[in-house]
Structure formats: C-alpha cells, structure tokens
Design an enzyme around this catalytic site. Structure first.
Site, PDB file in Angstrom:
ATOM      1  N   ASN A   1      -2.231  10.977   9.070  1.00  0.00           N
ATOM      2  CA  ASN A   1      -3.404  10.978   8.193  1.00  0.00           C
ATOM      3  C   ASN A   1      -4.648  11.217   9.059  1.00  0.00           C
ATOM      4  OD1 ASN A   1      -5.632  10.213   6.692  1.00  0.00           O
ATOM      5  ND2 ASN A   1      -4.673   8.413   5.798  1.00  0.00           N
TER       6      ASN A   1
ATOM      7  N   HIS B   1      -5.371  15.091  -0.053  1.00  0.00           N
ATOM      8  CA  HIS B   1      -5.539  14.393   1.219  1.00  0.00           C
ATOM      9  C   HIS B   1      -4.163  13.915   1.689  1.00  0.00           C
ATOM     10  CE1 HIS B   1      -6.461  11.535   4.219  1.00  0.00           C
ATOM     11  NE2 HIS B   1      -6.280  10.482   3.450  1.00  0.00           N
TER      12      HIS B   1
ATOM     13  N   CYS C   1     -11.807   9.405   3.683  1.00  0.00           N
ATOM     14  CA  CYS C   1     -10.851  10.473   3.362  1.00  0.00           C
ATOM     15  C   CYS C   1     -11.301  11.346   2.196  1.00  0.00           C
ATOM     16  CB  CYS C   1      -9.483   9.874   3.082  1.00  0.00           C
ATOM     17  SG  CYS C   1      -8.978   8.710   4.348  1.00  0.00           S
TER      18      CYS C   1
HETATM   19  N1  ACO Z   1       7.309  -0.904  10.843  1.00  0.00           N
HETATM   20  C1  ACO Z   1       8.162  -1.845  10.391  1.00  0.00           C
HETATM   21  N2  ACO Z   1       7.820  -2.778   9.513  1.00  0.00           N
HETATM   22  C2  ACO Z   1       6.555  -2.759   9.055  1.00  0.00           C
HETATM   23  C3  ACO Z   1       5.601  -1.826   9.488  1.00  0.00           C
HETATM   24  C4  ACO Z   1       6.026  -0.865  10.431  1.00  0.00           C
HETATM   25  N3  ACO Z   1       5.197   0.085  10.901  1.00  0.00           N
HETATM   26  N4  ACO Z   1       4.424  -2.067   8.861  1.00  0.00           N
HETATM   27  C5  ACO Z   1       4.635  -3.115   8.056  1.00  0.00           C
HETATM   28  N5  ACO Z   1       5.908  -3.551   8.185  1.00  0.00           N
HETATM   29  C6  ACO Z   1       6.560  -4.664   7.524  1.00  0.00           C
HETATM   30  C7  ACO Z   1       5.588  -5.746   7.082  1.00  0.00           C
HETATM   31  O1  ACO Z   1       5.293  -6.636   8.122  1.00  0.00           O
HETATM   32  C8  ACO Z   1       6.358  -6.409   5.983  1.00  0.00           C
HETATM   33  O2  ACO Z   1       7.300  -7.282   6.552  1.00  0.00           O
HETATM   34  P1  ACO Z   1       7.666  -8.690   5.827  1.00  0.00           P
HETATM   35  O3  ACO Z   1       8.233  -8.310   4.508  1.00  0.00           O
HETATM   36  O4  ACO Z   1       8.615  -9.298   6.774  1.00  0.00           O
HETATM   37  O5  ACO Z   1       6.342  -9.380   5.713  1.00  0.00           O
HETATM   38  C9  ACO Z   1       7.133  -5.234   5.353  1.00  0.00           C
HETATM   39  O6  ACO Z   1       7.169  -4.203   6.339  1.00  0.00           O
HETATM   40  C10 ACO Z   1       6.480  -4.709   4.098  1.00  0.00           C
HETATM   41  O7  ACO Z   1       5.089  -4.537   4.378  1.00  0.00           O
HETATM   42  P2  ACO Z   1       4.162  -3.804   3.391  1.00  0.00           P
HETATM   43  O8  ACO Z   1       2.772  -3.749   3.923  1.00  0.00           O
HETATM   44  O9  ACO Z   1       4.370  -4.421   2.033  1.00  0.00           O
HETATM   45  O10 ACO Z   1       4.820  -2.366   3.458  1.00  0.00           O
HETATM   46  P3  ACO Z   1       4.693  -1.188   2.456  1.00  0.00           P
HETATM   47  O11 ACO Z   1       5.984  -0.846   1.865  1.00  0.00           O
HETATM   48  O12 ACO Z   1       3.534  -1.393   1.531  1.00  0.00           O
HETATM   49  O13 ACO Z   1       4.329   0.003   3.447  1.00  0.00           O
HETATM   50  C11 ACO Z   1       2.368   1.226   4.050  1.00  0.00           C
HETATM   51  C12 ACO Z   1       3.152  -0.068   4.226  1.00  0.00           C
HETATM   52  C13 ACO Z   1       3.214   2.361   4.621  1.00  0.00           C
HETATM   53  C14 ACO Z   1       1.076   1.138   4.808  1.00  0.00           C
HETATM   54  C15 ACO Z   1       2.137   1.428   2.545  1.00  0.00           C
HETATM   55  O14 ACO Z   1       1.546   0.298   1.969  1.00  0.00           O
HETATM   56  C16 ACO Z   1       1.313   2.603   2.267  1.00  0.00           C
HETATM   57  O15 ACO Z   1       1.719   3.709   2.506  1.00  0.00           O
HETATM   58  N6  ACO Z   1       0.125   2.383   1.705  1.00  0.00           N
HETATM   59  C17 ACO Z   1      -0.785   3.457   1.409  1.00  0.00           C
HETATM   60  C18 ACO Z   1      -1.876   3.329   2.313  1.00  0.00           C
HETATM   61  C19 ACO Z   1      -2.229   4.612   2.987  1.00  0.00           C
HETATM   62  O16 ACO Z   1      -1.591   5.627   2.906  1.00  0.00           O
HETATM   63  N7  ACO Z   1      -3.311   4.508   3.659  1.00  0.00           N
HETATM   64  C20 ACO Z   1      -3.796   5.594   4.371  1.00  0.00           C
HETATM   65  C21 ACO Z   1      -5.188   5.347   4.703  1.00  0.00           C
HETATM   66  S1  ACO Z   1      -6.145   5.295   3.335  1.00  0.00           S
HETATM   67  C22 ACO Z   1      -6.342   6.799   2.868  1.00  0.00           C
HETATM   68  O17 ACO Z   1      -6.196   7.693   3.607  1.00  0.00           O
HETATM   69  C23 ACO Z   1      -6.629   6.908   1.505  1.00  0.00           C
END
Ligand code: ACO
Length: 327
Positions: A284, A254, A112
């Site tokens: 993304n 980004h 990215c």
């Molecule tokens: N729908 C419903 N529930 C979900 C989903 C989904 N799509 N994905 C994860 N969960 C659940 C998990 O299983 C977990 O459940 P549990 O508590 O029963 O175990 C709960 O939601 C929390 O999971 P987390 O991974 O802690 O969720 P988080 O709040 O961190 O959100 C996310 C996940 C959206 C990916 C977040 O971490 C994020 O935005 N991270 C940034 C990463 C990013 O943007 N990456 C892009 C690529 S990298 C780049 O471009 C730089």
C-alpha cells in the site's frame, strides 16, 4: 473545459523487501500476509531516495510521456503525508528540481484519498480557466512513519511515487463525488511528520519510542469502512454523471488490500477483471498507489482512447471519493 490526462509516470525504489524478509523481524509469515492482504513484497526507499526524489522521478517521466515542455506547467500539486521536510512543501522542491518556473505549487494531505483530491482540485481549477496544465504527483516514503515492531501495520505499506499531467481541453467535465468523516479519524493515525531518528534530545528520543508517533490503525474498522463506503461512492459518481456500470472499462482503486478490492467488485456486481491490482508487488503506497497503477496500465497498452475509468480512493481522515476519467 475539462481536464485530460495526457501523460503518466512512476518511480519505485529498487530495494525490494518480500514477506519472508519481514517475517525475519516480526512474528508473521508469507502465507498470512498474502492471504489477508494480497501483498507479496514492497519497495523501501534507501540511500538518497526521499519523497522529493521519487516525486521528481515520477514527474519527469509523466512530462516525457505527455510530450510537453516543463515551461507549460502552471500548477504542481503533490499529495503526500510523508514529506521529508515540513517546509518548504514537496511541490516547491519538485518545482526547483524540474525547473518548472511558471508553476504554482502546493502540497495536499489527505492520506490514501490524496491523489484523487489532487486530481479533483486541478480539474476544478482547469474548468474555471485558472490553470491549464497541471502536474499531479502522489509520493510517499511511508517506511519513515512505520512502527517496524507492529506486525499489524508494517506488513502493509511501501514507498513510491506516481504522477500524471492533466491538460485542459474543450468538453464537459465529469463531476467527482467525495466525502469525509472526521469523527472517525481515530481509526488511522500518525503523529510524526518526519524521521525522528535525527533528533538527539530527550523529546525526540521519547517520541521515537512512543508508538503513537508511528502509523497506528484499527485494521478491522478500516476494512469495514472501505467495504461500505467505496461501493457507495462509486455508485454515486456513476449516478451523478448518468453513467452505467457497463460504460466503465476499469476501476482503479487505491491499492490497500486485495480482499477490499475483491469485496468492492462483488458488491458492485462487476467482474474482478475490471479491477487491476499491483499491491502484490508494491504494498500500500497510500496516495501514490492510484497513479503508479495508472502508469503501469498506460505503459502496458491496457488503456485506449475513449475508455472510461473510475478512480476511487479511501483512507485516513476518514476520507473517500471517486472520479470518472475519460482516457
Ligand atoms: N501476522 C500474523 N498474525 C497477525 C499479523 C501478522 N502480520 N497481524 C495481526 N495478526 C494477528 C493478530 O495479533 C490477531 O491475533 P489474536 O487473534 O491472537 O489476537 C489476529 O492476527 C487477527 O488480527 P486482526 O487485526 O483481527 O486481523 P485481520 O484479519 O483484521 O487482518 C489486517 C489484519 C490485514 C490489517 C486487516 O484488518 C485489514 O486488511 N484491514 C484493512 C486495513 C487496510 O488495508 N489498511 C491499509 C491502510 S488504510 C488505507 O490505505 C485505506
């Protein structure tokens, strides 16, 4: 010498997949995805669409917008982590399709942050007088690399391409600020470089089933990394170039996640209106996200001569960086 962006272009597939469609095959919901990421839909390549075809379409539009002839282009850099072929590189495929015979062509892989690094690389070449007119493209077909059973990642990404033409002109260039931290690479990984579904032998079938060969991510680690490093590097690039926040018209980040963009705005104590977003519609698109957004802003008349923009990329590697662009 400095480089000036004199044309932009973008291409996204017509095939639109909204959150409700994703919720039909993984356990998630439109509300969950929108609240955690800001994403409402993404475009997914279909039919004849590939990383190369999207790159060519975006590149042609940027060349038209710049009003230059293809023969003037002496450098093509394509930033991609999802090329359909390993060899030849996507940039050479684009050269062939566009007929840009005078160009030196290569790909750049930095996820990215890739488009930002392509911009910096071209700028350095232009500044030294090595090349004069560069076509820079970010093109990604991430749907080929996705683990469509992993709700933690498949909700985030989309396919598309964006491009700019960068031309050398008289003047001082702004210095970029970029960083990498390979020691933290495990936060975002993908072992496959192409569509394994074409492989029928046992190793191909095994790789297909191995989630390590698809995009894997520690979402919270990436989130924390972005929140710390992006405001930091924006602060550095402003300081390096003796600019104040008030000098900046727009921050073009980004498009990974709406919450990341909002948190960066807050940490910089800048109004959210200075941070345009379009991940709602495209998800993304990795190295394509910055040039797709630039093209949207350009074509909608939001950019004016003399505007100073900050471009900021961050992603796998880990890699991150920022550059100041004068429109
Ligand atoms: N729908 C419903 N529930 C979900 C989903 C989904 N799509 N994905 C994860 N969960 C659940 C998990 O299983 C977990 O459940 P549990 O508590 O029963 O175990 C709960 O939601 C929390 O999971 P987390 O991974 O802690 O969720 P988080 O709040 O961190 O959100 C996310 C996940 C959206 C990916 C977040 O971490 C994020 O935005 N991270 C940034 C990463 C990013 O943007 N990456 C892009 C690529 S990298 C780049 O471009 C730089």
């Amino acid at each position: 010498m400095k480089g000036k962006i004199c044309g932009t272009g973008a291409y996204v597939p017509g095939n639109r997949m909204d959150n409700h469609q994703i919720a039909a095959f993984v356990e998630t919901s439109d509300e969950w995805i929108k609240e955690r990421t800001g994403v409402e839909a993404r475009r997914i390549a279909s039919g004849e669409e590939t990383t190369v075809s999207m790159a060519c379409a975006a590149g042609r539009r940027a060349i038209d917008d710049a009003g230059i002839s293809v023969g003037e282009i002496d450098l093509i850099i394509v930033s991609t982590t999802s090329s359909n072929l390993i060899l030849p590189c996507t940039a050479c495929e684009v050269q062939r399709e566009l007929g840009a015979e005078q160009a030196t062509c290569f790909d750049l892989s930095a996820a990215c942050t890739g488009f930002l690094l392509a911009y910096n690389t071209a700028l350095a070449y232009i500044n030294c007088g090595v090349y004069h007119t560069a076509l820079l493209i970010g093109s990604e077909c991430l749907s080929n690399l996705m683990d469509w059973k992993d709700r933690g990642t498949c909700i985030l990404f989309g396919d598309g391409a964006g491009a700019v033409v960068l031309k050398g002109t008289e003047g001082e260039m702004y210095l970029p600020s970029t960083r990498s931290e390979g020691a933290k690479g495990a936060a975002l990984t993908c072992k496959s470089r192409h569509d394994w579904s074409n492989l029928h032998d046992e190793s191909g079938a095994a790789a297909m089933q191995d989630p390590d060969h698809r995009i894997g991510m520690d979402g919270q680690a990436v989130f924390r990394f972005a929140l710390k490093r992006v405001p930091e590097v924006i602060g550095e690039v402003l300081q390096e170039n003796q600019l104040r926040k008030e000098d900046i018209t727009l921050y073009i980040l980004h498009q990974a996640n709406k919450r990341i963009v909002e948190a960066v705005a807050k940490r910089l104590e800048e109004p959210i209106e200075k941070f345009p977003m379009n991940m709602q519609e495209y998800g993304n698109t990795s190295s394509a996200s910055i040039p797709i957004l630039l093209d949207e802003l350009n074509r909608s008349g939001r950019l004016h001569e003399g505007d100073k923009l900050v471009l900021a990329g961050f992603g796998a590697g880990l890699t991150w960086g920022a550059a100041v662009v004068e429109w």
